[in-house]
Motif scaffolding. Structure first.
Motif, mmCIF file in Angstrom:
data_model
loop_
_atom_site.group_PDB
_atom_site.id
_atom_site.type_symbol
_atom_site.label_atom_id
_atom_site.label_comp_id
_atom_site.label_asym_id
_atom_site.label_seq_id
_atom_site.Cartn_x
_atom_site.Cartn_y
_atom_site.Cartn_z
ATOM 1 N N PRO B 147 0.996 -1.280 -0.213
ATOM 2 C CA PRO B 147 0.060 -0.056 -0.160
ATOM 3 C C PRO B 147 0.815 1.029 0.097
ATOM 4 O O PRO B 147 1.788 1.346 0.641
ATOM 5 N N SER B 148 0.510 2.395 -0.726
ATOM 6 C CA SER B 148 1.506 3.480 -0.967
ATOM 7 C C SER B 148 1.485 4.441 0.377
ATOM 8 O O SER B 148 1.982 5.179 0.372
ATOM 9 N N TYR B 149 0.478 3.916 1.245
ATOM 10 C CA TYR B 149 0.667 4.886 2.447
ATOM 11 C C TYR B 149 1.356 4.245 3.513
ATOM 12 O O TYR B 149 1.684 4.840 4.531
ATOM 13 N N ARG B 150 2.129 3.317 3.157
ATOM 14 C CA ARG B 150 3.053 2.671 4.098
ATOM 15 C C ARG B 150 4.363 2.507 3.485
ATOM 16 O O ARG B 150 4.781 1.946 2.657
ATOM 17 N N GLY B 151 5.149 3.399 3.961
ATOM 18 C CA GLY B 151 6.701 3.611 3.525
ATOM 19 C C GLY B 151 6.712 4.296 1.989
ATOM 20 O O GLY B 151 5.944 4.897 1.594
ATOM 21 N N THR B 152 7.946 3.905 1.495
ATOM 22 C CA THR B 152 8.150 4.592 0.020
ATOM 23 C C THR B 152 8.481 3.487 -1.060
ATOM 24 O O THR B 152 8.010 2.310 -0.462
ATOM 25 N N HIS B 153 9.037 3.940 -2.256
ATOM 26 C CA HIS B 153 9.123 2.706 -2.922
ATOM 27 C C HIS B 153 10.230 1.776 -2.507
ATOM 28 O O HIS B 153 10.236 0.486 -2.941
ATOM 29 N N MET B 154 11.115 1.987 -1.589
ATOM 30 C CA MET B 154 11.856 1.183 -1.026
ATOM 31 C C MET B 154 11.373 0.167 -0.268
ATOM 32 O O MET B 154 11.994 -0.909 -0.339
ATOM 33 N N GLU B 155 10.398 0.576 0.518
ATOM 34 C CA GLU B 155 9.412 -0.512 1.337
ATOM 35 C C GLU B 155 8.996 -1.615 0.225
ATOM 36 O O GLU B 155 9.043 -2.710 0.496
ATOM 37 N N GLY B 156 8.719 -0.996 -0.668
ATOM 38 C CA GLY B 156 7.909 -1.941 -2.059
ATOM 39 C C GLY B 156 8.885 -2.917 -2.331
ATOM 40 O O GLY B 156 8.586 -4.135 -2.940
ATOM 41 N N TYR B 157 10.071 -2.024 -2.545
ATOM 42 C CA TYR B 157 11.118 -3.122 -3.362
ATOM 43 C C TYR B 157 11.667 -4.033 -2.504
ATOM 44 O O TYR B 157 11.678 -5.125 -2.772
ATOM 45 N N HIS B 158 11.778 -4.029 -1.058
ATOM 46 C CA HIS B 158 12.038 -5.050 -0.121
ATOM 47 C C HIS B 158 11.079 -5.894 0.030
ATOM 48 O O HIS B 158 11.480 -7.245 0.069
ATOM 49 N N GLU B 159 9.826 -5.385 0.171
ATOM 50 C CA GLU B 159 8.670 -6.285 0.271
ATOM 51 C C GLU B 159 8.611 -7.340 -0.965
ATOM 52 O O GLU B 159 8.406 -8.470 -0.638
ATOM 53 N N ALA B 160 8.954 -6.795 -2.159
ATOM 54 C CA ALA B 160 8.868 -7.881 -3.134
ATOM 55 C C ALA B 160 9.858 -8.782 -3.376
ATOM 56 O O ALA B 160 9.677 -10.062 -3.532
ATOM 57 N N ILE B 161 10.941 -8.334 -2.773
ATOM 58 C CA ILE B 161 12.047 -9.197 -2.643
ATOM 59 C C ILE B 161 11.898 -10.546 -1.790
ATOM 60 O O ILE B 161 11.822 -11.569 -1.857
ATOM 61 N N ARG B 162 11.267 -9.930 -0.690
ATOM 62 C CA ARG B 162 10.906 -10.867 0.528
ATOM 63 C C ARG B 162 9.789 -11.778 -0.088
ATOM 64 O O ARG B 162 9.964 -13.108 0.131
ATOM 65 N N ALA B 163 8.706 -11.218 -0.841
ATOM 66 C CA ALA B 163 7.596 -12.018 -1.277
ATOM 67 C C ALA B 163 8.100 -13.235 -2.220
ATOM 68 O O ALA B 163 7.681 -14.019 -2.096
ATOM 69 N N VAL B 164 8.973 -12.688 -3.243
ATOM 70 C CA VAL B 164 9.525 -13.686 -3.993
ATOM 71 C C VAL B 164 10.572 -14.973 -3.382
ATOM 72 O O VAL B 164 10.008 -16.172 -3.646
ATOM 73 N N VAL B 165 11.184 -14.508 -2.577
ATOM 74 C CA VAL B 165 12.044 -15.395 -1.773
ATOM 75 C C VAL B 165 11.045 -16.387 -0.954
ATOM 76 O O VAL B 165 11.094 -17.602 -0.832
ATOM 77 N N GLU B 166 9.942 -15.792 -0.171
ATOM 78 C CA GLU B 166 9.018 -16.667 0.657
ATOM 79 C C GLU B 166 8.258 -17.505 -0.484
ATOM 80 O O GLU B 166 8.044 -18.960 0.079
ATOM 81 N N ALA B 167 7.896 -17.105 -1.746
ATOM 82 C CA ALA B 167 6.978 -17.983 -2.546
ATOM 83 C C ALA B 167 7.942 -19.007 -2.996
ATOM 84 O O ALA B 167 7.589 -20.261 -3.339
ATOM 85 N N LEU B 168 9.266 -18.814 -3.277
ATOM 86 C CA LEU B 168 10.023 -19.675 -4.010
ATOM 87 C C LEU B 168 11.298 -20.583 -3.567
ATOM 88 O O LEU B 168 11.590 -21.654 -3.842
ATOM 89 N N ALA B 169 11.941 -19.757 -2.451
ATOM 90 C CA ALA B 169 12.951 -20.474 -2.033
ATOM 91 C C ALA B 169 12.797 -21.731 -1.344
ATOM 92 O O ALA B 169 11.774 -21.746 -0.536
ATOM 93 N N GLU B 170 13.629 -22.722 -1.559
ATOM 94 C CA GLU B 170 13.687 -24.020 -0.703
ATOM 95 C C GLU B 170 14.830 -24.353 0.129
ATOM 96 O O GLU B 170 15.949 -23.884 -0.333
ATOM 97 N N GLY B 171 14.737 -25.110 0.952
ATOM 98 C CA GLY B 171 15.980 -25.660 1.758
ATOM 99 C C GLY B 171 16.429 -26.648 0.942
ATOM 100 O O GLY B 171 16.461 -27.101 0.015
ATOM 101 N N GLY B 172 17.330 -27.399 1.762
ATOM 102 C CA GLY B 172 18.234 -28.584 1.477
ATOM 103 C C GLY B 172 19.601 -28.554 1.523
ATOM 104 O O GLY B 172 19.876 -27.747 2.683
ATOM 105 N N PRO B 173 20.350 -29.334 1.143
ATOM 106 C CA PRO B 173 21.727 -29.548 1.394
ATOM 107 C C PRO B 173 22.300 -28.419 0.942
ATOM 108 O O PRO B 173 22.011 -27.725 0.052
#
Lengths: 468, 463
Positions: B147-173
């Motif tokens: 939401p644009s009332y929370r933080g700036t484009h940088m919050e959006g930037y980091h949130e999107a990176i986090r969301a991508v990692v959360e959706a795709l990253a997997e563990g393992g050896p």
């Protein structure tokens, strides 16, 4: 080949192919990368050039940040319109309401900048949280003794066109405020010119030479006071008809001012615009002045335009612009340069507009409403265009495809209106189309190779026929 | 040796410059813009902004003005009824249409203030959508709440990176590779970072990587999705990396991607400032060397040596000069560190964001003349101008948005960061590493020299 989404098939038409009944004035399809903006955008563009007014965007920061000094609308005096003011709502206001912040922001800005009026643009979020913008504006208006006008421009309320309407409603609040300034009986309001790169000044100078007084320009190089007296002009001359016809209608209804729709792009349309105004006044001197003006201007610019035409003859263009009236003029102006329009469309055209486009275009022309980058690139490829006329969002599409580009939107920095505008336009088109850089463009190289193969095939066929 | 510094020494308030309630010429952008940039840095991904049509169009227009590339960002195009009854139908329809037209591997959904405020349950819609599609293959759907009332484009930037990692990253050896989260930098910066990492002979995943997608070649035919970007497969592997290097310390916190990778998969997280200037680049090189066990490659030692040499050649022209810097928090911190090490006093360090860490990070980065440095969080350009007038600065470093400042103050603007929309080549500006610092240093010195020359009555032709 790029697929046209099923729901959009009725919004694309190739002239001469089937019955012409283009679907338009629909909301953009969800998921389609429309080149259109929103209601807020529509309001903001229309009111933008009013240079002695405060423009306060009530909402989170984005809407204001993206429209900061974005237009080429120049002012001969104050430049308050080039600032970007926002209430910059944060989470707290979204929860508890933004009225207090709006009141405080308006008050401080009016005190600091002393504007002649203030426009308050309500954005998406304000419509949702239900701030009583009207009440806050009324309170500040009473306290500060300047017009404080809410503009209902919540983005989701429709399309850019609904924003035009909201802007016209806001403007109408200013019309009629000033009853003092004496006006000539041959006075007009210029509606829907935004003084991009000083275009309004060019047009005003023509009218001056004709003996016609410009009472106000709404909204190019705009002033609150001028708009205030506009109700006493004799004629409204509407250029950007998509945005300003509604204001003209309001003024006709209330103040009985007739209006004419015109365009100042290209030789024919500029001349026709001036004659339309001259004929309206039924004044022999004005008519003579106009004939003289048109004749001398055309004489002056014709050789220059002709020089460009020599190089450009036979090229093909795609035109995709915001308003359809502009598209009409561009088709004609391009014809003067020997360029054929093979793809044409707009973001906001209506049925009548597209019918007219259908009339003036050659068979085979693709006519499209509310297109997107994928479709646009497909039509440009299919029709093998040399030039695209559009705005900032269309520019990189053209460039990636090795196609020349001419900017014809609100951000342009070169005056394209009037007779001298035609020279500038020709030069713009020429300097992109004839640039040597295209020789390196892979898309262009591929296209030329294909054309060469086609030509070979044709010529082989020809030889075959001769032997028979 | 580093001394402990008193963070209160820097001047100015931590909040908005001046006492204005309104924002006058914002020094920040909204969150969905940052998210869109990240999504464009993933291979086969198309961003979809869930809200009004205007959000996507304005952001496209803005980003195009910097990168000068086609930037396709879809919109779910809310109408009045979606604002009342919820945006679920529009979102699903948008997913269908964007899927059919673009055939993406990933759709990155960024929500707007509109959809957030009506309380759209995007996660629920996405689950419903997946169910409705039955077994039909659909793109990976990633949702960033922006939401644009929370933080700036940088919050959006980091949130999107986090969301991508959360959706795709997997563990393992555990594998031998590194993760690099580079911060909001230019395409050229990203290319340079990749080059540096490659020189340490350690495999790595950089997320996002828009170095090609937003600064691509000329095409032979229209591309629906630009080539390049971090691959889905590489992101999947991020949970098995030895470490994540996160450039930009202001975003350090429990919710960023590096912290997530640490918490979920035990991947070590290292936070560094963006490597601009010798000191910050040294730290970056040392960290890479430490993690990889590979000594700093000789080419970078030579680049560093040449940079030191040029610092000395140019020192007199910059020493004691006063600079105004503005932009994203982490970018300004690194820029301040660079100016400080060449003897320029960053008299005004301003950002539109509020992270609460700006002053502390600047105090770490700046070693000289603390009492002359003012710090503004939540600032805007009108505030920067008002404050700047009193500070008698010699030079400005920041995006094109400082053009007005430069004009009003009559001093040069060295264009860095984002957006650069009044010049060609903003996406090709190099800021990071020794090489980037070299280019910055030359531009700063020459900016000052040119300004002196232009104002000179004599017009010396030697310096």
């Amino acid at each position: 080949m790029i697929e046209i989404l099923k729901e959009r098939e009725q919004q694309v038409y190739e002239k001469g192919e089937s019955r012409f009944d283009l679907a338009c004035e629909k909301p953009s399809l969800a998921g389609s990368v429309s080149q259109r903006a929103c209601v807020f955008c529509g309001s903001r563009v229309v009111l933008y050039p009013i240079a002695d007014a405060l423009h306060l965007v009530h909402g989170p920061v984005g809407c204001a940040a993206y429209t900061w000094d974005i237009r080429g609308s120049v002012s001969s005096g104050p430049e308050l319109h080039r600032m970007s003011f926002s209430t910059d709502l944060s989470e707290r206001e979204v929860i508890y309401g933004g009225e207090k912040k709006l009141y405080a922001a308006l008050t401080e800005l009016i005190e600091a900048y002393k504007p002649r009026a203030a426009f308050v643009y309500a954005t998406c979020i304000v419509g949702l949280i239900g701030d009583d913008v009207q009440a806050v504006c009324a309170r500040v208006e009473a306290e500060q003794a300047i017009p404080v006008i809410p503009v209902h421009s919540e983005g989701f309320r429709g399309s850019k066109k609904d924003g035009y309407r909201a802007a016209c409603e806001a403007l109408f609040r200013l019309v009629g405020k000033d009853d003092e300034t004496p006006l000539s009986p041959r006075s007009i309001n210029i509606l829907g010119d935004f003084n991009l790169a000083g275009e309004t000044w060019i047009i005003k100078e023509y009218y001056r030479r004709m003996g016609v007084e410009t009472a106000s320009c709404i909204t190019g190089d705009g002033r609150v006071g001028e708009i205030g007296r506009s109700h006493r002009a004799s004629l409204n001359v509407v250029q950007c008809s998509g945005s300003m016809t509604y204001l003209a209608q309001l003024m006709k209804k209330t103040y009985h001012i007739p209006f004419k729709r015109v365009s100042y792009f290209g030789i024919e349309d500029t001349a026709e615009a001036l004659y339309t105004v001259a004929r309206h006044f039924k004044d022999a001197q004005v008519l003579r002045n106009t004939e003289e003006l048109v004749a001398s201007e055309v004489r002056r610019i014709y050789p220059e335009v002709e020089r460009f035409r020599t190089s450009l003859e036979g090229k093909k263009a795609a035109v995709y612009v915001g308003g359809s009236f502009k598209a009409f003029s561009l088709v004609k102006a391009l014809r003067h340069l020997g360029i054929k329009t093979v793809v044409v469309g707009s973001q906001t055209g209506n049925k009548e507009d597209y019918d007219y486009l259908g009339e003036i275009c050659d068979p085979g022309t693709v006519i499209v409403d509310d297109t997107n980058p994928l479709e646009l690139s497909r039509f440009m490829t299919e029709k093998d265009v040399d030039l695209l006329i559009g705005g900032v969002k269309e520019r990189p599409i053209a460039y990636k495809m090795g196609v020349a580009f001419c900017d014809h939107n609100h951000e342009r920095k070169i005056a394209l209106a009037g007779f001298e505008g035609m020279v500038n336009f020709s030069r713009e088109v020429y300097s992109s189309t004839m640039s040597p850089v295209w020789q390196f463009s892979p898309a262009r190289i591929g296209r030329e190779a294909r054309t060469a193969v086609d030509a070979d095939v044709e010529s082989t066929k020809g030889h075959g026929a001769a032997r028979c | 040796m580093k001394e402990a510094r008193d963070v209160t020494k820097l001047q100015g308030s931590d909040s908005k410059a001046g006492n204005f309630i309104s924002t006058r010429n914002a020094c920040k952008l909204c969150a969905p813009l940052g998210a869109s940039i990240v999504f464009r840095g993933i291979e086969g991904c198309i961003p979809l902004i869930h809200g009004s049509q205007g959000c996507s169009t304005y952001i496209r227009r803005y980003v195009i003005s910097h990168f000068k590339e086609p930037i396709d960002i879809a919109s779910s195009n809310f109408s009045e009824s979606s604002a009342i009854f919820g945006g679920g139908d529009n979102l699903k329809k948008a997913l269908d249409n964007v899927g059919r037209q673009y055939r993406p591997e990933v759709i990155g959904i960024a929500t707007t203030c509109l959809s957030e405020t009506i309380g759209d349950d995007v996660a629920l819609y996405l689950n419903q959508y997946k169910k409705e599609k039955g077994g039909e293959p659909i793109p990976v759907l990633v949702h960033a709440s922006t939401p644009s009332y929370r933080g700036t484009h940088m919050e959006g930037y980091h949130e999107a990176i986090r969301a991508v990692v959360e959706a795709l990253a997997e563990g393992g050896p555990r594998a031998r590779h590194l993760n690099l989260i580079p911060g909001f930098l230019s395409s050229e910066d990203l290319r340079h970072l990749k080059e540096i990492l490659s020189a340490f002979s350690t495999p790595f995943t950089m997320l996002p990587d828009y170095s090609e997608t937003l600064d691509g070649e000329s095409w032979s035919e229209y591309q629906k999705l630009s080539t390049g970007g971090t691959t889905k497969q590489a992101i999947t592997g991020m949970g098995r990396a030895v470490a994540t290097i996160h450039l930009g310390k202001s975003a350090a916190g429990p919710n960023n991607a590096a912290a997530l990778l640490h918490e979920k998969f035990g991947v070590e997280a290292d936070y560094l400032s963006i490597p601009i200037g010798i000191r910050q680049t040294d730290l970056f090189m040392d960290l890479l060397s430490g993690i990889s066990g590979v000594p700093v490659p000789s080419r970078y030692r030579r680049e560093r040596g040449r940079l030191v040499d040029s610092y000395i050649d140019g020192h007199k022209y910059v020493f004691g000069k006063r600079a105004v810097i503005y932009g994203e928090t982490d970018f300004v911190v690194s820029m301040a560190s660079f100016l400080d090490e060449i003897g320029v006093v960053p008299v005004l360090c301003a950002t539109g964001a509020r992270t609460g860490r700006f002053r502390e990070l600047l105090s770490e980065a700046i070693t000289h003349r603390h009492d002359e440095v003012s710090v503004f969080e939540e600032s805007d350009f009108a505030g920067i101008l008002d404050a700047g007038r009193a500070m008698a600065p010699d030079i400005i470093l920041g995006s094109s948005k400082g053009y007005r400042l430069s004009r009003e103050l009559g001093i040069p603007l060295v264009r860095v960061g984002f957006p650069i929309h009044d010049r060609i080549g903003g996406q090709r500006l190099l800021h990071v590493g020794y090489r980037g610092t070299q280019q910055l240093f030359d531009r700063v010195v020459n900016g000052l020299i040119e300004h002196a020359q232009t104002g000179s009555a004599i017009g010396y032709s030697y310096i």
